[in-house]
Design a protein around this motif. Sequence first.
Motif, PDB file in Angstrom:
ATOM      1  N   LEU A  31       0.331  -1.206  -0.206  1.00 62.30           N
ATOM      2  CA  LEU A  31      -0.101  -0.459  -0.063  1.00 62.30           C
ATOM      3  C   LEU A  31       0.538   1.493  -0.028  1.00 62.30           C
ATOM      4  O   LEU A  31       0.663   2.279  -0.597  1.00 62.30           O
ATOM      5  N   LYS A  37      -8.685   0.319  -2.841  1.00 66.26           N
ATOM      6  CA  LYS A  37     -10.121   0.615  -2.951  1.00 66.26           C
ATOM      7  C   LYS A  37     -10.313  -0.230  -1.389  1.00 66.26           C
ATOM      8  O   LYS A  37      -9.623  -1.408  -1.418  1.00 66.26           O
ATOM      9  N   TRP A  38     -11.288  -0.117  -0.656  1.00 69.96           N
ATOM     10  CA  TRP A  38     -11.804  -1.096   0.331  1.00 69.96           C
ATOM     11  C   TRP A  38     -12.474  -1.336  -1.024  1.00 69.96           C
ATOM     12  O   TRP A  38     -13.431  -0.663  -1.566  1.00 69.96           O
ATOM     13  N   SER A  94     -11.666   5.052  -0.315  1.00 69.62           N
ATOM     14  CA  SER A  94     -10.668   4.553  -0.633  1.00 69.62           C
ATOM     15  C   SER A  94      -9.391   4.631   0.744  1.00 69.62           C
ATOM     16  O   SER A  94      -9.931   4.561   1.297  1.00 69.62           O
ATOM     17  N   VAL A  95      -8.384   4.022   0.075  1.00 70.99           N
ATOM     18  CA  VAL A  95      -7.686   3.389   1.899  1.00 70.99           C
ATOM     19  C   VAL A  95      -6.327   4.719   1.675  1.00 70.99           C
ATOM     20  O   VAL A  95      -6.052   5.167   1.138  1.00 70.99           O
ATOM     21  N   LYS A  96      -7.561   5.639   3.015  1.00 67.25           N
ATOM     22  CA  LYS A  96      -6.576   7.189   3.450  1.00 67.25           C
ATOM     23  C   LYS A  96      -5.691   6.364   4.441  1.00 67.25           C
ATOM     24  O   LYS A  96      -5.233   5.709   5.341  1.00 67.25           O
ATOM     25  N   ASP A 117      -6.895   5.630   8.205  1.00 66.85           N
ATOM     26  CA  ASP A 117      -7.448   3.877   8.170  1.00 66.85           C
ATOM     27  C   ASP A 117      -6.161   3.509   9.023  1.00 66.85           C
ATOM     28  O   ASP A 117      -6.482   2.742   9.833  1.00 66.85           O
ATOM     29  N   PRO A 143      -4.484  -1.323   7.736  1.00 68.79           N
ATOM     30  CA  PRO A 143      -5.234  -0.142   8.137  1.00 68.79           C
ATOM     31  C   PRO A 143      -6.926  -1.121   8.522  1.00 68.79           C
ATOM     32  O   PRO A 143      -6.808  -2.600   7.961  1.00 68.79           O
ATOM     33  N   ASN A 189     -11.291   0.611   7.958  1.00 70.38           N
ATOM     34  CA  ASN A 189     -12.004   1.870   7.745  1.00 70.38           C
ATOM     35  C   ASN A 189     -13.185   2.035   8.511  1.00 70.38           C
ATOM     36  O   ASN A 189     -13.877   1.292   9.127  1.00 70.38           O
ATOM     37  N   ASN A 205      -8.580  -4.803   0.842  1.00 73.35           N
ATOM     38  CA  ASN A 205      -8.112  -4.158  -0.179  1.00 73.35           C
ATOM     39  C   ASN A 205      -6.388  -4.629  -0.893  1.00 73.35           C
ATOM     40  O   ASN A 205      -6.529  -4.216  -1.484  1.00 73.35           O
TER      41      ASN A 205
END
Length: 478
Positions: free
Chosen positions: A79, A101-102, A112-114, A117, A189, A191, A213
């Motif tokens: 990631l 993305k999730w 989105s993976v941020k 997270d 991560p 969410n 993800n």
Amino acid sequence: MIKMKKRLIGTGLVLATGILLSACGQSNTDTSTYSSTFSANPTTFNYLLDYYADNTAVITNLVDGLLENDSYGNLVPALAEDWSVSSDGLIYTYKLRKDAKWYTADGEEYASVKAQDFVTGIKYAADNKGQAMDLIQNSIKGLNDYVTGVTNDFSTVGVKALDDYTVEYTLTRPEPYWNSKTTNSILFPVNEEFLKSKDKDFGTLTPDSILYNGPYLLKDFTSKSSIEYVKNPHYYDHDKVTIEKVKLAYFDGSDQEMTIRNFESGAYSIAGVYPNSSNYAKTKEKYQDNIVYSLQDKTSWYFNFNVNRKTYNHTAKTTDEQKKSAQTAILNKNFRQAINFGIDRTAYSAQSNGEEAASKTLRNTLVPPTFVQVGDKTFGEVTASKLVNYGTEWSGINLADAQDAYFNKEKAQARFAEAKKELEAQGVTFPIHLDVPVDQTNKNAVSGMNSVKQTLETVLGSDNIVIDVQQLSTDDFG
């Protein structure tokens, strides 16, 4: 009681298993589907709180972390597209890829993976006492104070989302191996919105209990029956995922001929074979070019004393005196060392891996002896040099893989003689009875424990020690 445990990371004296014989390259012609078996039944998908290999073996196919290991063990981006380390070695900054993305179990995009997270993941693990917290608790600045209650302000912890795609970790001290820790699921991560929506159902044993993800989506899990994955078509690195489906069938080890039968019928792409099974000679002759030894496993298995046993639901002890004597004995250092030197790990391994491969499975530390380099010496060499602090009998110990560093009859008997003097002075009666639980359906485990019993009682004398192998149902053993 002696129990067998497994961990992914740690230090200590261990008995490791990880090399199996397997047959490959034969019957299943559907190259888009990988089919085989699983014998370790998952118990949770809560990857932030759980630490056991049975569960992470599933999760690592479904959820990515910052970095991962390639086929050679090198750390490569996952990631995190890129990262940097401050000159003092205390601040690690990771730039996240923006196409991660999730997805739900049905493959629908969730978010989105941020960077946040990763912050959410650590806070959740800390608040809920994640099993692997000891891996990071004293590494990340302020985390120990938060976990121990010195502060309840998580903003003081050294993990920050600098922006949507930049996450920063501040350490308490330089750790050149920090990046390797990011492959552990406690640093994965999660969410926050999804986590709150699931509450206590997050990570339960259903496909919809987590978001994905990673390269695969979990389509089906039936306990002690089947696991099925399908390729995540939206995965950011999907072009490199060549297997479309994975189908695993539960195998409890009770029928050691079953795997090769199913392999030959085309049901399995790859199958474990058992050198001590009745059909092994025939199988080896037929598939000799396709029988290989797997690499030594990342997981270490080891025997551990239950030093504070409270219940005796499964025991051969018939009197309180026997219980007290066993409890006193295992608190005695010389007694524990006598057991350590008295276990023939090669003989134990041979029960499942055969004589030819028996030593190949042995690991003498919980991590590989070459795990890190300390100057011009390996981790194993440095550790071996420190063992002499336990006594002169620990000098000259070789901690290299694929050989038994510990089994030594003379050392075992010498340590036991000292232990017996000390214990008799405390009123302990002999023989000492030690219960060893084992899943009765696992033939290899039963024969392995009986091998341990035979060796210890022979080396130390059955008038001194008796190993009571407690064959339990799978549910009781678990």
